[in-house]
Design a protein around this motif. Sequence first.
Motif, mmCIF file in Angstrom:
data_model
loop_
_atom_site.group_PDB
_atom_site.id
_atom_site.type_symbol
_atom_site.label_atom_id
_atom_site.label_comp_id
_atom_site.label_asym_id
_atom_site.label_seq_id
_atom_site.Cartn_x
_atom_site.Cartn_y
_atom_site.Cartn_z
ATOM 1 N N UNK A 308 -8.537 14.753 15.026
ATOM 2 C CA UNK A 308 -7.960 14.375 13.744
ATOM 3 C C UNK A 308 -8.830 14.835 12.578
ATOM 4 N N UNK A 309 -8.264 14.663 11.388
ATOM 5 C CA UNK A 309 -8.999 14.923 10.156
ATOM 6 C C UNK A 309 -9.070 13.668 9.317
ATOM 7 N N UNK A 310 -9.785 13.766 8.189
ATOM 8 C CA UNK A 310 -10.020 12.575 7.369
ATOM 9 C C UNK A 310 -8.721 11.998 6.812
ATOM 10 N N UNK A 311 -7.689 12.825 6.660
ATOM 11 C CA UNK A 311 -6.431 12.323 6.108
ATOM 12 C C UNK A 311 -5.554 11.665 7.162
ATOM 13 N N UNK A 312 -5.847 11.933 8.442
ATOM 14 C CA UNK A 312 -4.952 11.488 9.503
ATOM 15 C C UNK A 312 -5.027 9.996 9.781
ATOM 16 N N UNK A 313 -6.049 9.306 9.240
ATOM 17 C CA UNK A 313 -6.175 7.866 9.489
ATOM 18 C C UNK A 313 -5.544 7.045 8.379
ATOM 19 N N UNK A 314 -4.965 7.722 7.374
ATOM 20 C CA UNK A 314 -4.377 7.020 6.242
ATOM 21 C C UNK A 314 -2.879 6.831 6.447
ATOM 22 N N UNK A 315 -2.307 5.803 5.807
ATOM 23 C CA UNK A 315 -0.846 5.652 5.861
ATOM 24 C C UNK A 315 -0.169 6.851 5.202
ATOM 25 N N UNK A 316 1.020 7.199 5.697
ATOM 26 C CA UNK A 316 1.723 8.366 5.161
ATOM 27 C C UNK A 316 2.220 8.135 3.745
ATOM 28 N N UNK A 317 2.395 6.856 3.349
ATOM 29 C CA UNK A 317 2.926 6.572 2.017
ATOM 30 C C UNK A 317 1.835 6.192 1.023
ATOM 31 N N UNK A 318 0.583 6.616 1.287
ATOM 32 C CA UNK A 318 -0.500 6.279 0.373
ATOM 33 C C UNK A 318 -0.266 6.934 -0.985
ATOM 34 N N UNK A 319 -0.633 6.225 -2.065
ATOM 35 C CA UNK A 319 -0.429 6.766 -3.399
ATOM 36 C C UNK A 319 -1.287 8.014 -3.592
ATOM 37 N N UNK A 320 -0.767 9.011 -4.320
ATOM 38 C CA UNK A 320 -1.521 10.261 -4.526
ATOM 39 C C UNK A 320 -2.895 10.044 -5.137
ATOM 40 N N UNK A 321 -3.012 9.115 -6.102
ATOM 41 C CA UNK A 321 -4.312 8.883 -6.729
ATOM 42 C C UNK A 321 -5.320 8.350 -5.728
ATOM 43 N N UNK A 322 -4.899 7.441 -4.864
ATOM 44 C CA UNK A 322 -5.810 6.887 -3.869
ATOM 45 C C UNK A 322 -6.177 7.941 -2.830
ATOM 46 N N UNK A 323 -5.210 8.781 -2.458
ATOM 47 C CA UNK A 323 -5.493 9.857 -1.510
ATOM 48 C C UNK A 323 -6.514 10.827 -2.095
ATOM 49 N N UNK A 340 -6.299 1.907 6.226
ATOM 50 C CA UNK A 340 -6.014 2.689 7.427
ATOM 51 C C UNK A 340 -4.806 2.090 8.144
ATOM 52 N N UNK A 341 -4.071 2.956 8.794
ATOM 53 C CA UNK A 341 -2.935 2.503 9.590
ATOM 54 C C UNK A 341 -3.321 2.636 11.058
ATOM 55 N N UNK A 342 -3.507 1.493 11.722
ATOM 56 C CA UNK A 342 -3.985 1.471 13.107
ATOM 57 C C UNK A 342 -2.889 0.880 13.988
ATOM 58 N N UNK A 343 -2.275 1.753 14.793
ATOM 59 C CA UNK A 343 -1.183 1.316 15.668
ATOM 60 C C UNK A 343 -0.115 0.549 14.904
ATOM 61 N N UNK A 344 0.184 1.045 13.711
ATOM 62 C CA UNK A 344 1.219 0.423 12.889
ATOM 63 C C UNK A 344 0.748 -0.761 12.077
ATOM 64 N N UNK A 345 -0.510 -1.164 12.252
ATOM 65 C CA UNK A 345 -1.046 -2.314 11.529
ATOM 66 C C UNK A 345 -2.020 -1.832 10.451
ATOM 67 N N UNK A 346 -1.943 -2.409 9.251
ATOM 68 C CA UNK A 346 -2.883 -1.998 8.196
ATOM 69 C C UNK A 346 -4.262 -2.608 8.425
ATOM 70 N N UNK A 347 -5.283 -1.791 8.247
ATOM 71 C CA UNK A 347 -6.661 -2.257 8.269
ATOM 72 C C UNK A 347 -7.371 -1.689 7.052
ATOM 73 N N UNK A 348 -8.400 -2.377 6.625
ATOM 74 C CA UNK A 348 -9.136 -1.933 5.443
ATOM 75 C C UNK A 348 -10.575 -1.640 5.852
ATOM 76 N N UNK A 349 -11.060 -0.433 5.505
ATOM 77 C CA UNK A 349 -12.435 -0.050 5.787
ATOM 78 C C UNK A 349 -13.143 0.274 4.472
ATOM 79 N N UNK A 350 -14.299 -0.333 4.291
ATOM 80 C CA UNK A 350 -15.160 0.027 3.162
ATOM 81 C C UNK A 350 -16.070 1.151 3.656
ATOM 82 N N UNK A 351 -15.925 2.342 3.079
ATOM 83 C CA UNK A 351 -16.549 3.546 3.608
ATOM 84 C C UNK A 351 -17.554 4.104 2.613
ATOM 85 N N UNK A 352 -18.794 4.271 3.076
ATOM 86 C CA UNK A 352 -19.826 4.926 2.276
ATOM 87 C C UNK A 352 -20.087 6.296 2.875
#
Length: 768
Positions: A308-323, A340-352
């Motif tokens: 995968x790539x860095x974009x592949x873990x995001x929901x498909x309907x993410x807002x353009x500004x956030x993407x 992040x969309x994990x098996x259809x469930x939303x999860x939130x990751x704080x990423x540094x």
Amino acid sequence: MSVPLKVLIVEDSPDDAALAKIRLRRGGYLPAVTRVETPDSFREALKRRDWDLVIADYALPHFTGLDALEIFRSADLDVPFIIVSGTIGEEIAVSAMRAGAHDYIMKDNLARLCPAVDRELREARTRREVRRQEEALRESERRFRSLFESNHSVMLLIVPDSGAIADANPAACAFYGYDLDTLKTMNIADINTLPREEVFARMREARSRNRGYFHFPHRLASGEVRDVEVYSGPIQIESGRYLLSIVHDITERRRAERSLEESEGRYRTLFEQTVNPILVADGTGRFIDCNNAACQFLEVPREEILRRGVKDVLPSDIEPDRLEGYVKAWETGDTIECDCLVNGRPKIMELTVTQAVRDGKPVAYGIGRDVTERRRAERERHEFEMKVQQAQKLESLGVLAGGIAHDFNNLLMGVLGYADMALAEISPESPARESIRQIDIAARRAADLSRQMLAYSGRGAFLVQPLDLSRLVEEMAHLLAASVSKKAVLKYYFQVGLPLIEGDATQIRQIVMNLITNASDAIGDNNGIVSVSTGAVHCDEAYLKTMYLNEPIPAGLFVSLEVSDTGCGMDEETKGRIFDPFFTTKFTGRGLGLAAVLGIVRGHHGAIRVYSELGKGTSFKVLFPASLAVPKTDTAQTGPEESWKGVGTVLVADDEEAVRSLVRAMLERMGFEVLAAANGRECVEIYRENKDKIRLVLLDMTMPHMNGEEAFRELRLIDKNVRVLLSSGYNEQDATTRFAGKGLAGFIQKPYQTAALNEKLRQILAKR
């Protein structure tokens, strides 16, 4: 093609010289001939040193061919020297050959000249090439020796078959700690700590491959063993064939490599065992590494992540500004919170994200932290804080409204009371009677507004009894139909067999009326539907937290009233203010409206929730705790006995002069004698002095110096059987809670009129 040839001929006969030249030309040469005939001219010509061939006559007038040979040898030229003679004997020819002549030719046999020249030129070239190679070898050995001796690298010359050290440079002596003579007595196996058989095997390998690269442990004279890097290969020098070994001390480098390996091991252990997800992306945004925590967070195996790539873990309907912000964080290094969309469930990751170099290429390390639960808790806390703020705001407004209503009731007490007394005393034919009646009507309307304010504050006068909510609303149907817009259609959905609720029927009716009116106003001039439904629902604490509450209420069974409309709906800003007193989106002057609804609901320990979508409509859902009580049948009540007359003395305690005067007048009309006190302390003193004749104390709740509760306690100390009728602008429940079980005779809410006071006194004094 003729071969150019520079020929020096020592000959006194020009003709003989010419014959030799002709022979050479016929033999394929292009001779450039110079003829000399004296020793001096011969010496002078030899100085040119560019001759290819020297031909000398043996018999010359001034010297012989042997003399010419001697002069030639002294010039040190390596060119053929051939003697040509017509008279030379065999012995002289042999002597000439021994003296250094390359050949001799008889003049009568010049046919041999060219073959002899060919042969001797070839041999001369061979001799020169040999000398050149020998000189080159000597020069090479001089350079090798210079390089060998002056080089800072450790160098050893080793005998391939035995391993003996044939030579060592000064750098080797310094490194190993031995002098040169000692080293030359040693074998390489004395230095290399590997088994002797392995050492010789490595030597054979170096010799067969012409060059070998090895890592060895070498022991120094001090006994210390150093890691060395050895480049070894065969070399031919003047004294023979050897293995040249160039030795580099790599002890520190190997130590650093081992430290790096250990560090890499520690890094890998930390990388894999840390609880924080770590993702590594290359310059194209593809993941090239990840740890176990990342696999657990994304709930996929490592192999899947690395595809995968860095974009592949995001929901498909993410807002353009956030993407864009997320991708930029990976490119430049930043801290970002990503959904992040994990098996259809939303999860939130704080990423540094940190930029780094790995294997010489730029990479980005994303160190994450699962903040899904923390963000959920923060949202819940924020929602709770907003509710607390809303509750505090409503509580503050409620306190204000309650205080205003209390003081307003004291003022209305005088207006309503005197108007009531005036109507009782004035003649029915009096022209002033209608004016007094209008004063009474206006005061009653003001009292209704005061009751709304008390309802909003949660201190309204509630007559609590078991109620069937469906039946109550159904009984209001005719009134509700008359209250809504002609374009609004009322629809009812009542659940049969609802549990009862504990409530004040009048206040519940006000809730229904206010919600229906509000729904009708939302529809306005458009066609629409207002739906009223009742039901029963079990609510848990999570659901109740989403509602407007006065204070936390326990989960359980609730009876619901829901009023929905298809009107204009509300935005979030409007929803946040709908329960503010006097707030309206329509014309002003509509009273407390929804604020009163909320107050009544809070007073009934219920909850309310609002659903609204702009342009689609609104739904208000009110919950009341279900009651297990059985409804009581209505009993006929007789009206108050207005003709009842009292006897004895009543003590009136109120801090409002107008109220004291009015109540005095009311009581005196009933036949009582009246004593009056302006505060609680004065009330206690008057009662102490007149307790034997005072039949009842009419005690205001709120007074200076000593309030009603404190005064009641002091009166009970004087006489535990004292009759006290408590009076307050607040409702009975709020005012009498602190007197429960303490012998309070009764309660009357301001503003009251003569008939209500008459009935209360009759009931209290009739006891005993």
